[in-house]
Design a protein around this motif. Structure first.
Motif, short mmCIF file in Angstrom:
data_model
loop_
_atom_site.label_atom_id
_atom_site.label_comp_id
_atom_site.label_asym_id
_atom_site.label_seq_id
_atom_site.Cartn_x
_atom_site.Cartn_y
_atom_site.Cartn_z
N ALA A 52 0.84 -1.21 0.00
CA ALA A 52 0.00 0.00 0.00
C ALA A 52 0.87 1.26 0.00
O ALA A 52 0.57 2.23 -0.70
CB ALA A 52 -0.93 0.00 1.21
N GLY A 53 1.95 1.22 0.76
CA GLY A 53 2.87 2.37 0.77
C GLY A 53 3.57 2.57 -0.55
O GLY A 53 3.72 3.71 -1.02
N VAL A 54 3.98 1.49 -1.19
CA VAL A 54 4.62 1.58 -2.51
C VAL A 54 3.63 2.14 -3.51
O VAL A 54 3.96 3.01 -4.33
CB VAL A 54 5.15 0.20 -2.95
CG1 VAL A 54 5.56 0.21 -4.40
CG2 VAL A 54 6.30 -0.23 -2.08
N LEU A 55 2.40 1.65 -3.47
CA LEU A 55 1.37 2.14 -4.39
C LEU A 55 1.09 3.62 -4.18
O LEU A 55 0.99 4.38 -5.15
CB LEU A 55 0.09 1.33 -4.22
CG LEU A 55 -1.05 1.66 -5.15
CD1 LEU A 55 -0.67 1.34 -6.59
CD2 LEU A 55 -2.29 0.88 -4.75
N ALA A 56 1.00 4.05 -2.92
CA ALA A 56 0.75 5.47 -2.63
C ALA A 56 1.91 6.34 -3.13
O ALA A 56 1.68 7.39 -3.74
CB ALA A 56 0.55 5.67 -1.13
N CYS A 57 3.14 5.91 -2.89
CA CYS A 57 4.30 6.68 -3.36
C CYS A 57 4.34 6.73 -4.88
O CYS A 57 4.66 7.78 -5.46
CB CYS A 57 5.58 6.09 -2.81
SG CYS A 57 5.85 6.41 -1.06
N ALA A 58 4.03 5.62 -5.53
CA ALA A 58 4.05 5.60 -6.98
C ALA A 58 2.96 6.51 -7.56
O ALA A 58 3.21 7.24 -8.53
CB ALA A 58 3.86 4.17 -7.48
N LEU A 59 1.78 6.50 -6.97
CA LEU A 59 0.71 7.37 -7.44
C LEU A 59 1.06 8.84 -7.25
O LEU A 59 0.81 9.67 -8.13
CB LEU A 59 -0.60 7.04 -6.74
CG LEU A 59 -1.26 5.72 -7.15
CD1 LEU A 59 -2.48 5.46 -6.28
CD2 LEU A 59 -1.62 5.73 -8.61
N LEU A 60 1.65 9.17 -6.10
CA LEU A 60 2.07 10.56 -5.87
C LEU A 60 3.16 10.97 -6.85
O LEU A 60 3.18 12.10 -7.33
CB LEU A 60 2.54 10.74 -4.43
CG LEU A 60 1.43 10.82 -3.39
CD1 LEU A 60 2.02 10.77 -1.99
CD2 LEU A 60 0.62 12.08 -3.58
N ALA A 61 4.08 10.06 -7.16
CA ALA A 61 5.13 10.37 -8.12
C ALA A 61 4.52 10.66 -9.50
O ALA A 61 4.95 11.60 -10.18
CB ALA A 61 6.12 9.21 -8.21
N ILE A 62 3.52 9.89 -9.88
CA ILE A 62 2.86 10.11 -11.17
C ILE A 62 2.16 11.46 -11.19
O ILE A 62 2.24 12.21 -12.17
CB ILE A 62 1.88 8.97 -11.48
CG1 ILE A 62 2.64 7.69 -11.77
CG2 ILE A 62 0.95 9.32 -12.64
CD1 ILE A 62 1.78 6.45 -11.83
N VAL A 63 1.48 11.80 -10.10
CA VAL A 63 0.78 13.09 -10.01
C VAL A 63 1.77 14.24 -10.13
O VAL A 63 1.55 15.19 -10.89
CB VAL A 63 -0.03 13.18 -8.70
CG1 VAL A 63 -0.49 14.60 -8.45
CG2 VAL A 63 -1.21 12.23 -8.75
N PHE A 64 2.87 14.17 -9.40
CA PHE A 64 3.85 15.25 -9.45
C PHE A 64 4.55 15.32 -10.81
O PHE A 64 4.91 16.40 -11.27
CB PHE A 64 4.87 15.12 -8.32
CG PHE A 64 4.29 15.41 -6.97
CD1 PHE A 64 3.55 16.56 -6.74
CD2 PHE A 64 4.46 14.53 -5.92
CE1 PHE A 64 3.01 16.84 -5.50
CE2 PHE A 64 3.93 14.79 -4.66
CZ PHE A 64 3.19 15.94 -4.46
N ARG A 65 4.72 14.19 -11.47
CA ARG A 65 5.33 14.18 -12.80
C ARG A 65 4.41 14.90 -13.80
O ARG A 65 4.86 15.69 -14.63
CB ARG A 65 5.57 12.74 -13.24
CG ARG A 65 6.04 12.57 -14.63
CD ARG A 65 7.50 12.69 -14.70
NE ARG A 65 7.94 12.33 -16.04
CZ ARG A 65 9.17 12.13 -16.34
NH1 ARG A 65 10.09 12.24 -15.41
NH2 ARG A 65 9.50 11.84 -17.55
N ARG A 66 3.11 14.63 -13.71
CA ARG A 66 2.15 15.28 -14.61
C ARG A 66 2.07 16.78 -14.34
O ARG A 66 1.97 17.58 -15.28
CB ARG A 66 0.78 14.63 -14.48
CG ARG A 66 0.74 13.25 -15.09
CD ARG A 66 -0.64 12.66 -15.02
NE ARG A 66 -0.63 11.34 -15.62
CZ ARG A 66 -1.64 10.50 -15.55
NH1 ARG A 66 -2.74 10.84 -14.89
NH2 ARG A 66 -1.56 9.33 -16.11
N ARG A 67 2.09 17.16 -13.07
CA ARG A 67 2.05 18.59 -12.74
C ARG A 67 3.29 19.30 -13.26
O ARG A 67 3.23 20.43 -13.73
CB ARG A 67 1.90 18.79 -11.24
CG ARG A 67 0.52 18.52 -10.74
CD ARG A 67 0.40 18.91 -9.29
NE ARG A 67 -0.91 18.55 -8.77
CZ ARG A 67 -1.25 18.67 -7.51
NH1 ARG A 67 -0.39 19.14 -6.62
NH2 ARG A 67 -2.46 18.32 -7.12
#
Length: 76
Positions: A52-67
């Motif tokens: 769950a932590g890996v998934l959360a970090c990966a999702l946040l990384a994707i969001v920040f990459r798009r921004r």
């Protein structure tokens, strides 16, 4: 935003490596234990919170990459 992308991407990788180490250690400990009532495969349950932590970090990384990409596109 680019620095936040790299931070969360690195955290995802570190968490996944830590998850592998913790699960392997506990699996081996449960496998050697003769007096344990739980089977060794219960060590894999420890992967759930790490996953769950890996998934959360990966999702946040994707969001920040798009921004970051949107900010670069808006600049020029």
């Amino acid at each position: 935003m680019k620095k936040l992308f790299w931070l969360f991407a690195a955290l995802a990788v570190l968490l996944s490596d830590l998850m592998c180490a913790v699960v392997a250690y506990n699996y081996a400990a449960l496998e050697r234990c003769a007096a344990c009532s739980a089977p060794a495969s219960t060590a894999f349950l420890l992967a759930i919170p790490y996953g769950a932590g890996v998934l959360a970090c990966a999702l946040l990384a994707i969001v920040f990459r798009r921004r970051s990409a949107r900010e670069r596109a808006a600049e020029g």
